[in-house]
Enzyme design. Sequence first.
Site, mmCIF file in Angstrom:
data_model
loop_
_atom_site.group_PDB
_atom_site.id
_atom_site.type_symbol
_atom_site.label_atom_id
_atom_site.label_comp_id
_atom_site.label_asym_id
_atom_site.label_seq_id
_atom_site.Cartn_x
_atom_site.Cartn_y
_atom_site.Cartn_z
ATOM 1 C CG ASP A 1 38.679 57.717 42.001
ATOM 2 O OD1 ASP A 1 38.396 56.514 42.321
ATOM 3 O OD2 ASP A 1 39.449 58.294 42.605
ATOM 4 C CG HIS B 1 44.152 53.707 43.472
ATOM 5 N ND1 HIS B 1 44.841 52.430 43.499
ATOM 6 C CD2 HIS B 1 43.071 53.370 43.171
ATOM 7 C CE1 HIS B 1 43.892 51.513 43.081
ATOM 8 N NE2 HIS B 1 42.806 52.195 42.763
ATOM 9 C CG HIS C 1 39.053 50.342 36.640
ATOM 10 N ND1 HIS C 1 39.836 51.298 36.220
ATOM 11 C CD2 HIS C 1 39.168 50.534 38.024
ATOM 12 C CE1 HIS C 1 40.316 52.088 37.047
ATOM 13 N NE2 HIS C 1 40.015 51.136 38.414
ATOM 14 C CD GLU D 1 42.717 52.836 39.723
ATOM 15 O OE1 GLU D 1 41.459 52.955 40.264
ATOM 16 O OE2 GLU D 1 43.047 51.787 39.371
ATOM 17 C CG HIS E 1 36.625 53.128 41.168
ATOM 18 N ND1 HIS E 1 37.461 54.085 41.075
ATOM 19 C CD2 HIS E 1 37.534 52.239 40.981
ATOM 20 C CE1 HIS E 1 38.664 54.129 40.919
ATOM 21 N NE2 HIS E 1 38.732 52.704 40.819
ATOM 22 C CD GLU E 2 37.001 48.418 41.387
ATOM 23 O OE1 GLU E 2 37.578 47.985 40.395
ATOM 24 O OE2 GLU E 2 37.681 48.845 42.306
ATOM 25 N NE ARG F 1 40.832 56.935 44.705
ATOM 26 C CZ ARG F 1 40.815 55.721 44.830
ATOM 27 N NH1 ARG F 1 41.079 54.861 45.732
ATOM 28 N NH2 ARG F 1 39.782 55.042 44.012
HETATM 29 ZN ZN ZN Z 1 40.466 51.593 40.273
#
Ligand code: ZN
Length: 238
Positions: free
Chosen positions: A136, A198, A70, A132, A66-67, A204
Amino acid sequence: MQDYRKLGTSPRNTWKEDLPPHVVNAFHSLSQNAIYVTAGILRSPVYSPRNMLANKYAGVGWIIGHEIIHGFDVEGSQYDKQGNLRNWWEDEDKERFKNATQCFIDQYDNYIYPQLKGKPNFKQNAKKSVGEIAADNAGIKLSYYAYRKEVDKLGREEKMLPGLGLSPDQLFFVTFAQIWCSKETEAVLIYWLLNFQHPLSNYRILSTLWNFPEFSQTFNCSLGSPMNPERKCSLFGD
Ligand SMILES: [Zn+2]
């Protein structure tokens, strides 16, 4: 004193000051081109050295995925690999990203949290949340494919946990869902939707899994059922 010692040194190689290591969090620092995973989050159920690989990849693996993503979204496009504020996307990239993420926006716009069925006015701004949601969705692909690669290296599937009745792949998806499972009061839910970026955990989990064909294959969800919709969104195509 600590601040004086930093004079003349690069801020790029130091731990972020406003992120104490005990907090349960992870994030991407665009100006450092780095991701942070705190000691606080590296605990069960997200991570334990005793866990199976399926648990580890679905837990901390998904967070790392996920990170990383970004760095490749609209905000990430504005920082180059050294962390300098310099756009590195062509206009065509921007257009393709916009088209891919519109699918996530449409899905989220049509979703009503079960607790808010009678209150359709309380919705999160899908455009604000789309980075976000996309992270995900792409994050699960990175972590699942990394898991499968690790299994290939092992040369055999991991052993099933006794008495659980789940294959290692099923355990991967159940672990992911279990980690993010939460329950909120209606007031908290509304407050969250109005103030944060989020989506709530419930969304999510669902959106990440219903868009991922490997999930529906693993659980034999028939095409057109809620967890295997015909129209699936994907950030980078299939
Ligand atoms: Zn995030």
